[in-house]
Design a protein around this motif. Structure first.
Motif, PDB file in Angstrom:
ATOM      1  N   THR A   1     -10.389 -12.597  11.827  1.00  0.00           N
ATOM      2  CA  THR A   1      -9.296 -12.272  12.739  1.00  0.00           C
ATOM      3  C   THR A   1      -9.561 -10.955  13.434  1.00  0.00           C
ATOM      4  OG1 THR A   1      -6.913 -12.040  12.909  1.00  0.00           O
ATOM      5  CG2 THR A   1      -7.936 -11.078  10.974  1.00  0.00           C
ATOM      6  N   LYS A   2      -8.915 -10.745  14.549  1.00  0.00           N
ATOM      7  CA  LYS A   2      -9.000  -9.461  15.239  1.00  0.00           C
ATOM      8  C   LYS A   2      -7.857  -8.581  14.770  1.00  0.00           C
ATOM      9  CE  LYS A   2     -11.349 -10.882  19.409  1.00  0.00           C
ATOM     10  NZ  LYS A   2     -11.313 -10.873  20.862  1.00  0.00           N
ATOM     11  N   LEU A   3      -8.133  -7.285  14.700  1.00  0.00           N
ATOM     12  CA  LEU A   3      -7.118  -6.323  14.287  1.00  0.00           C
ATOM     13  C   LEU A   3      -6.544  -5.624  15.501  1.00  0.00           C
ATOM     14  CD1 LEU A   3      -8.992  -4.715  11.311  1.00  0.00           C
ATOM     15  CD2 LEU A   3      -7.216  -6.431  11.225  1.00  0.00           C
ATOM     16  N   PRO A   4      -5.335  -5.138  15.396  1.00  0.00           N
ATOM     17  CA  PRO A   4      -4.808  -4.319  16.482  1.00  0.00           C
ATOM     18  C   PRO A   4      -5.696  -3.089  16.659  1.00  0.00           C
ATOM     19  CG  PRO A   4      -3.089  -4.870  14.902  1.00  0.00           C
ATOM     20  CD  PRO A   4      -4.384  -5.332  14.327  1.00  0.00           C
ATOM     21  N   ARG A   5      -5.917  -2.670  17.882  1.00  0.00           N
ATOM     22  CA  ARG A   5      -6.805  -1.536  18.146  1.00  0.00           C
ATOM     23  C   ARG A   5      -6.379  -0.262  17.452  1.00  0.00           C
ATOM     24  NH1 ARG A   5     -10.244  -2.101  22.950  1.00  0.00           N
ATOM     25  NH2 ARG A   5      -9.985  -4.240  23.644  1.00  0.00           N
ATOM     26  N   SER A   6      -5.125  -0.110  17.147  1.00  0.00           N
ATOM     27  CA  SER A   6      -4.657   1.132  16.535  1.00  0.00           C
ATOM     28  C   SER A   6      -4.989   1.238  15.058  1.00  0.00           C
ATOM     29  CB  SER A   6      -3.145   1.255  16.717  1.00  0.00           C
ATOM     30  OG  SER A   6      -2.504   0.195  16.048  1.00  0.00           O
ATOM     31  N   LYS A   7      -5.429   0.157  14.436  1.00  0.00           N
ATOM     32  CA  LYS A   7      -5.683   0.190  12.993  1.00  0.00           C
ATOM     33  C   LYS A   7      -7.086   0.672  12.629  1.00  0.00           C
ATOM     34  CE  LYS A   7      -1.752  -1.322  11.617  1.00  0.00           C
ATOM     35  NZ  LYS A   7      -0.846  -0.448  10.955  1.00  0.00           N
ATOM     36  N   VAL A   8      -8.110   0.088  13.195  1.00  0.00           N
ATOM     37  CA  VAL A   8      -9.475   0.459  12.860  1.00  0.00           C
ATOM     38  C   VAL A   8     -10.249   0.590  14.151  1.00  0.00           C
ATOM     39  CG1 VAL A   8     -11.591  -0.256  11.686  1.00  0.00           C
ATOM     40  CG2 VAL A   8      -9.382  -0.759  10.655  1.00  0.00           C
ATOM     41  N   HIS A   9     -10.951   1.685  14.320  1.00  0.00           N
ATOM     42  CA  HIS A   9     -11.703   1.940  15.542  1.00  0.00           C
ATOM     43  C   HIS A   9     -13.177   1.982  15.236  1.00  0.00           C
ATOM     44  CE1 HIS A   9      -7.933   2.971  17.500  1.00  0.00           C
ATOM     45  NE2 HIS A   9      -7.663   3.627  16.407  1.00  0.00           N
TER      46      HIS A   9
ATOM     47  N   TRP B   1     -10.485   4.650  10.028  1.00  0.00           N
ATOM     48  CA  TRP B   1     -11.749   4.434  10.737  1.00  0.00           C
ATOM     49  C   TRP B   1     -12.791   3.992   9.720  1.00  0.00           C
ATOM     50  CZ3 TRP B   1     -12.728   6.349  15.931  1.00  0.00           C
ATOM     51  CH2 TRP B   1     -11.621   6.945  16.519  1.00  0.00           C
ATOM     52  N   VAL B   2     -13.648   3.060  10.112  1.00  0.00           N
ATOM     53  CA  VAL B   2     -14.798   2.687   9.289  1.00  0.00           C
ATOM     54  C   VAL B   2     -16.044   2.690  10.166  1.00  0.00           C
ATOM     55  CG1 VAL B   2     -13.542   1.338   7.564  1.00  0.00           C
ATOM     56  CG2 VAL B   2     -14.411   0.199   9.589  1.00  0.00           C
ATOM     57  N   ALA B   3     -17.147   3.134   9.590  1.00  0.00           N
ATOM     58  CA  ALA B   3     -18.426   3.161  10.300  1.00  0.00           C
ATOM     59  C   ALA B   3     -19.528   3.001   9.260  1.00  0.00           C
ATOM     60  CB  ALA B   3     -18.601   4.479  11.053  1.00  0.00           C
TER      61      ALA B   3
ATOM     62  N   THR C   1       0.850  -1.174   0.000  1.00  0.00           N
ATOM     63  CA  THR C   1       0.000   0.000   0.000  1.00  0.00           C
ATOM     64  C   THR C   1       0.889   1.229   0.000  1.00  0.00           C
ATOM     65  OG1 THR C   1      -1.666  -1.184   1.263  1.00  0.00           O
ATOM     66  CG2 THR C   1      -1.833   1.206   1.251  1.00  0.00           C
ATOM     67  N   PRO C   2       0.634   2.176  -0.914  1.00  0.00           N
ATOM     68  CA  PRO C   2       1.451   3.389  -0.912  1.00  0.00           C
ATOM     69  C   PRO C   2       1.314   4.118   0.425  1.00  0.00           C
ATOM     70  CG  PRO C   2       0.014   3.296  -2.844  1.00  0.00           C
ATOM     71  CD  PRO C   2      -0.389   2.189  -1.932  1.00  0.00           C
ATOM     72  N   THR C   3       2.376   4.768   0.855  1.00  0.00           N
ATOM     73  CA  THR C   3       2.319   5.519   2.104  1.00  0.00           C
ATOM     74  C   THR C   3       1.764   6.909   1.839  1.00  0.00           C
ATOM     75  OG1 THR C   3       4.592   6.246   1.814  1.00  0.00           O
ATOM     76  CG2 THR C   3       4.237   4.274   3.145  1.00  0.00           C
ATOM     77  N   ARG C   4       1.122   7.467   2.852  1.00  0.00           N
ATOM     78  CA  ARG C   4       0.563   8.809   2.731  1.00  0.00           C
ATOM     79  C   ARG C   4       1.691   9.832   2.671  1.00  0.00           C
ATOM     80  NH1 ARG C   4      -3.959   8.090   7.348  1.00  0.00           N
ATOM     81  NH2 ARG C   4      -5.132   6.521   6.229  1.00  0.00           N
ATOM     82  N   PRO C   5       1.432  10.926   1.989  1.00  0.00           N
ATOM     83  CA  PRO C   5       2.434  11.998   1.991  1.00  0.00           C
ATOM     84  C   PRO C   5       2.696  12.462   3.425  1.00  0.00           C
ATOM     85  CG  PRO C   5       0.707  12.427   0.375  1.00  0.00           C
ATOM     86  CD  PRO C   5       0.273  11.232   1.173  1.00  0.00           C
ATOM     87  N   VAL C   6       3.913  12.802   3.725  1.00  0.00           N
ATOM     88  CA  VAL C   6       4.292  13.249   5.065  1.00  0.00           C
ATOM     89  C   VAL C   6       3.480  14.472   5.469  1.00  0.00           C
ATOM     90  CG1 VAL C   6       6.209  14.085   6.475  1.00  0.00           C
ATOM     91  CG2 VAL C   6       6.592  12.315   4.755  1.00  0.00           C
ATOM     92  N   SER C   7       3.152  15.314   4.508  1.00  0.00           N
ATOM     93  CA  SER C   7       2.399  16.536   4.804  1.00  0.00           C
ATOM     94  C   SER C   7       0.944  16.260   5.180  1.00  0.00           C
ATOM     95  CB  SER C   7       2.434  17.480   3.604  1.00  0.00           C
ATOM     96  OG  SER C   7       1.828  16.848   2.488  1.00  0.00           O
ATOM     97  N   TYR C   8       0.461  15.028   4.952  1.00  0.00           N
ATOM     98  CA  TYR C   8      -0.932  14.691   5.264  1.00  0.00           C
ATOM     99  C   TYR C   8      -0.974  14.064   6.648  1.00  0.00           C
ATOM    100  CZ  TYR C   8      -5.757  13.362   4.567  1.00  0.00           C
ATOM    101  OH  TYR C   8      -7.113  13.255   4.684  1.00  0.00           O
ATOM    102  N   ASP C   9      -1.389  14.855   7.639  1.00  0.00           N
ATOM    103  CA  ASP C   9      -1.377  14.380   9.025  1.00  0.00           C
ATOM    104  C   ASP C   9      -2.777  14.085   9.562  1.00  0.00           C
ATOM    105  OD1 ASP C   9      -2.278  16.963   9.112  1.00  0.00           O
ATOM    106  OD2 ASP C   9      -1.015  17.581  10.791  1.00  0.00           O
ATOM    107  N   LYS C  10      -3.750  13.944   8.697  1.00  0.00           N
ATOM    108  CA  LYS C  10      -5.133  13.679   9.095  1.00  0.00           C
ATOM    109  C   LYS C  10      -5.412  12.180   9.097  1.00  0.00           C
ATOM    110  CE  LYS C  10      -6.423  18.143   8.354  1.00  0.00           C
ATOM    111  NZ  LYS C  10      -5.212  18.817   8.640  1.00  0.00           N
ATOM    112  N   LYS C  11      -6.472  11.792   9.810  1.00  0.00           N
ATOM    113  CA  LYS C  11      -6.968  10.409   9.761  1.00  0.00           C
ATOM    114  C   LYS C  11      -7.998  10.323   8.642  1.00  0.00           C
ATOM    115  CE  LYS C  11      -4.882   8.720  13.384  1.00  0.00           C
ATOM    116  NZ  LYS C  11      -3.935   7.642  13.296  1.00  0.00           N
ATOM    117  N   VAL C  12      -8.103   9.162   8.024  1.00  0.00           N
ATOM    118  CA  VAL C  12      -9.081   8.949   6.964  1.00  0.00           C
ATOM    119  C   VAL C  12     -10.209   8.091   7.511  1.00  0.00           C
ATOM    120  CG1 VAL C  12      -9.468   7.921   4.681  1.00  0.00           C
ATOM    121  CG2 VAL C  12      -7.322   9.127   5.166  1.00  0.00           C
ATOM    122  N   GLY C  13     -11.434   8.558   7.344  1.00  0.00           N
ATOM    123  CA  GLY C  13     -12.606   7.805   7.776  1.00  0.00           C
ATOM    124  C   GLY C  13     -13.429   7.393   6.578  1.00  0.00           C
TER     125      GLY C  13
END
Length: 142
Positions: free
Chosen positions: A134-142, A47-49, A6-18
């Motif tokens: 499977t369970k995901l680490p809590r830091s990945k998807v809330h 985040w997914v909802a 998966t490509p990494t986000r630009p360093v300048s993008y410091d937001k979370k994606v929902g």
């Protein structure tokens, strides 16, 4: 389409994606395509909802490891949209309306194979089957 990274986000993008998925039955299969596109971009959701069918898609996404999510969504939608094995689908003509009515009645009486089982007479609720592996680490998807 995807080489496994998966490509990494630009360093300048410091937001979370929902990713917020709404309800609406067949709209859910399109949501799977949206997630597939996001999964190979630098904006993989943090985040997914969702609500209704969107909540079911969100559960499949959140409940599977990232490398299995797209395939699990595809499998889920292929199973619940599979044509009935009782008769071949008519493309057009007067029998189409009858087949649609009979298909709706069959789903109401017996559930949607691979997805929705018949309502429990004691509770009145339907049971929804979702594949979560499977369970995901809590830091990945809330």
């Amino acid at each position: 389409m995807n080489d496994g990274t998966t490509p990494t986000r630009p360093v300048s993008y410091d937001k979370k994606v929902g990713l917020v998925l709404q309800g609406g039955g067949a709209l859910g299969s399109y949501q799977g395509g949206v997630y597939e596109a996001l999964s190979v971009s630098e904006y993989l959701p943090d985040w997914v909802a969702g609500i209704s069918i969107g909540a079911i898609n969100a559960a499949v996404i959140a409940g599977n490891a990232p490398e299995h999510r797209v395939q699990r969504l595809r499998t889920f939608w292929e199973e619940i949209t599979a044509p009935t094995s009782l008769w071949h689908s008519a493309l057009d003509g007067p029998i189409v309306e009858w087949q649609q009515w009979a298909g709706a009645l069959t789903a109401l009486m017996f559930g949607q194979p691979g997805f929705l089982s018949r309502a429990n007479p004691m509770t009145g609720f339907h049971q929804i089957k979702v594949s979560v592996t499977t369970k995901l680490p809590r830091s990945k998807v809330h």
